[in-house]
Scaffold this motif. Structure first.
Motif, mmCIF file in Angstrom:
data_model
loop_
_atom_site.group_PDB
_atom_site.id
_atom_site.type_symbol
_atom_site.label_atom_id
_atom_site.label_comp_id
_atom_site.label_asym_id
_atom_site.label_seq_id
_atom_site.Cartn_x
_atom_site.Cartn_y
_atom_site.Cartn_z
ATOM 1 N N UNK A 13 5.036 -10.218 6.548
ATOM 2 C CA UNK A 13 4.294 -9.031 6.971
ATOM 3 C C UNK A 13 5.024 -7.795 6.459
ATOM 4 N N UNK A 14 4.273 -6.727 6.140
ATOM 5 C CA UNK A 14 4.903 -5.532 5.593
ATOM 6 C C UNK A 14 5.400 -4.557 6.660
ATOM 7 N N UNK A 32 0.864 -1.186 0.000
ATOM 8 C CA UNK A 32 0.000 0.000 0.000
ATOM 9 C C UNK A 32 0.896 1.230 0.000
ATOM 10 N N UNK A 73 10.622 2.660 18.121
ATOM 11 C CA UNK A 73 11.785 2.142 17.387
ATOM 12 C C UNK A 73 11.538 2.043 15.883
ATOM 13 N N UNK A 74 10.375 1.485 15.496
ATOM 14 C CA UNK A 74 10.130 1.192 14.091
ATOM 15 C C UNK A 74 9.303 2.282 13.403
ATOM 16 N N UNK A 75 8.270 2.766 14.106
ATOM 17 C CA UNK A 75 7.322 3.701 13.484
ATOM 18 C C UNK A 75 7.547 5.145 13.918
ATOM 19 N N UNK A 81 -0.948 7.468 7.528
ATOM 20 C CA UNK A 81 -1.111 6.089 7.991
ATOM 21 C C UNK A 81 -2.520 5.582 7.678
ATOM 22 N N UNK A 114 -2.823 4.493 4.097
ATOM 23 C CA UNK A 114 -2.300 3.152 3.779
ATOM 24 C C UNK A 114 -3.384 2.095 3.992
ATOM 25 N N UNK A 115 -4.139 2.262 5.077
ATOM 26 C CA UNK A 115 -5.249 1.349 5.341
ATOM 27 C C UNK A 115 -6.337 1.494 4.278
ATOM 28 N N UNK A 159 -5.554 -0.289 1.035
ATOM 29 C CA UNK A 159 -5.720 -1.746 1.153
ATOM 30 C C UNK A 159 -7.202 -2.110 1.107
ATOM 31 N N UNK A 166 1.741 -3.241 15.745
ATOM 32 C CA UNK A 166 2.388 -3.087 14.441
ATOM 33 C C UNK A 166 1.383 -3.299 13.299
ATOM 34 N N UNK A 167 1.285 -2.328 12.389
ATOM 35 C CA UNK A 167 0.282 -2.446 11.318
ATOM 36 C C UNK A 167 0.499 -3.681 10.456
ATOM 37 N N UNK A 168 1.764 -4.116 10.287
ATOM 38 C CA UNK A 168 2.043 -5.241 9.406
ATOM 39 C C UNK A 168 1.460 -6.557 9.873
ATOM 40 N N UNK A 169 1.271 -6.721 11.182
ATOM 41 C CA UNK A 169 0.780 -8.006 11.676
ATOM 42 C C UNK A 169 -0.745 -8.044 11.757
ATOM 43 N N UNK A 194 -2.914 -6.058 18.219
ATOM 44 C CA UNK A 194 -1.473 -5.752 18.174
ATOM 45 C C UNK A 194 -1.205 -4.368 17.589
#
Lengths: 148, 351
Positions: free
Chosen positions: A103-104, A74, B127-129, B139, B142-143, B146, B241-244, B239
């Protein structure tokens, strides 16, 4: 005359914090120019890695290298760039599923404009020359085959 | 379980409370909510509030706002760094434990001094986002992509939700965005603000506050002609994290609704705290809302979203349907975090 007591006051944040074996492993990997995911018990790979399985809560330990290529799941276009972000030019933001991961991950998509972005497009990591173990060691992702 | 009801509420919302402090905002609202049922702070058994230091820009900012309650002589008090709906949950638990029969719950948010879509990055993992400072609209976009690409929703459907909010808010004095004339075509003609989201897909940010009084058993019947009895209340989390996550779904909303008994009987009205049309669509499905339930009749959170209070405002709006005898069974919803990560469902009934 009594002696005047004196003490210096230094404002500081005197704590250090470890990021642990999983997040720390991922960040160290970035410093080395490598992207790591983590394997779940069913064999699938989470990237970015988490310390615990988001469904079963079991501890995860098996870091594996993924990418640097992947596919855009996306995207959106960010213009103007946000002032505190690592990017100072308009850029894409994407969910990118790296090769070997299931997973992305969220990161920047470095192209000239939104017309260059599409779901399913192939991209690859672009690294900063100076890296310190930070998510922004990855400058972002560029279309596969683009001049680096 | 004790019978516990919402017996009164007061709220205020506007685009920007530029020259009003949080204390000045809350004094009249707390007085109105307590006064409507003839109570003073001496009659309140427990007080709980929700607000965010990240909006106030100051640690322990909620302590100042206690001046609006009257904290002398000392009161039994608590605070959550969450939407006030979770403060209501804590008060509900306190009343269930017993020893007190009344509670005051309030929350407020003033996001206009900053850029809320950027401030919200501080709720992301560090850390990641978080270090990428992805803004809330990007953000959500992105959803949205999809959902659109997978067929989970259509642009037409998102525009319908936007029109429902704009039209419904036309007579709502607390709405900060409304239009009696908005149509699906006028929405679809809007240029994207975060491709593929249009401005009307994103909730209109607002400043405001809300105060609610809860009472248990016979005390509630004494205080209120028609109490809004809380028949079920539950909150769950997905959860981070968006990826999971499957971003076309909000499993925690479905579980919370089931635990609160939302589907046990017909719902006359539902008030949802969705900050985006995409997420309002997901919630309608996860909460199992059918055509016989009026959703966000006065515009809902899309027409005015006060950070930290949007959820408690929806519970107050839902309770008002019972108090005013417009409905017999209603649902109030609150959400927190990225992509409806955390959801609270409160089902209320009149007698």
């Amino acid at each position: 005359m009594p002696e005047r007591l004196r003490a210096d006051l230094v404002l500081e944040y005197p704590f250090t914090r470890t990021t642990g074996p999983v997040i720390g492993g991922f960040l160290t990997g970035l410093r080395e120019g490598m992207i790591l995911g983590i394997r779940r018990s069913d064999g699938t790979v989470l990237c970015p890695p988490t310390e615990y399985d988001p469904e079963s809560s079991e501890p995860l330990t098996d870091l594996v290298e993924v990418g640097p290529g992947g596919e855009v799941v996306s995207w959106t276009w960010v213009d103007p760039p946000r002032s505190q972000s690592p990017w100072d030019q308009p850029h894409g933001l994407g969910l990118i599923q790296l090769d070997g991961a299931d997973t992305p991950i969220v990161h920047g998509l470095l192209v000239e404009g939104p017309s260059e972005l599409s779901v399913g497009m192939r991209v690859t990591a672009r690294w900063r020359p100076e890296r310190e173990g930070h998510i922004a060691d990855l400058e972002g992702f560029v279309p596969e085959g683009a001049v680096r | 379980m004790r019978d516990i009801a919402v017996v009164s509420a007061a709220q205020h919302q506007q685009k920007a409370l530029t020259h009003t402090t949080e204390v000045e905002l809350m004094v009249p609202l707390i007085n109105e909510a307590r006064g409507a049922v003839g109570l003073t702070q001496d009659d309140i058994g427990f007080t709980c509030s929700g607000s965010s230091d990240f909006l106030a820009g100051q640690a322990f900012s909620f302590v100042h706002t206690l001046d609006a309650v009257g904290a002398v002589p000392p009161i039994s008090e608590s605070h959550v760094e969450m939407d006030g709906a979770w403060a209501l949950y804590e008060a509900w638990v306190k009343l269930q434990i017993g020893g007190v029969d009344t509670a005051l719950v309030y929350s407020y948010g003033k996001s206009s001094p900053g850029s809320l879509r950027d401030v919200l990055s501080t709720q992301l993992d560090p850390y990641y986002l978080g270090p990428l400072w992805p803004d809330a609209f990007a953000l959500a976009a992105l959803q949205a992509r999809i959902m659109l690409e997978s067929g989970a929703v259509s642009e037409q459907r998102l525009a319908e939700i936007a029109v429902r909010s704009l039209n419904g808010a036309a007579d709502n004095p607390r709405a900060v965005r409304s239009s009696a004339e908005a149509t699906i075509d006028s929405i679809l003609a809007e240029a994207p603000i975060a491709d593929p989201l249009r401005p009307s897909d994103c909730a209109a940010s607002a400043d405001g506050g809300v105060a609610v009084v809860l009472a248990a058993g016979d005390r509630a019947r004494e205080l209120c002609e028609r109490p809004a009895w809380i028949k079920g209340i539950d909150h769950r989390i997905d959860p981070h994290q968006p990826g999971v996550r499957d971003l076309t779904r909000a499993p925690s909303a479905q579980v919370a609704a089931a635990q609160a008994g939302a589907g046990d009987d017909r719902l006359d009205a539902a008030e949802l705290a969705a900050p985006f049309t995409t997420q309002e669509h997901i919630l309608e499905l996860e909460l199992g809302l059918g055509a016989d339930t009026a959703v966000n009749a006065n515009g809902g959170a899309l027409a005015g979203h006060t950070m930290m209070a949007a959820g408690l405002m929806r519970i107050a709006d839902a309770a008002a349907h019972i108090h005013d005898e417009r409905a017999d069974r209603v649902l109030g919803h609150a959400a927190s975090g990225l992509y409806l990560q955390q959801n609270l469902v409160c089902v209320m009934e009149g007698e």
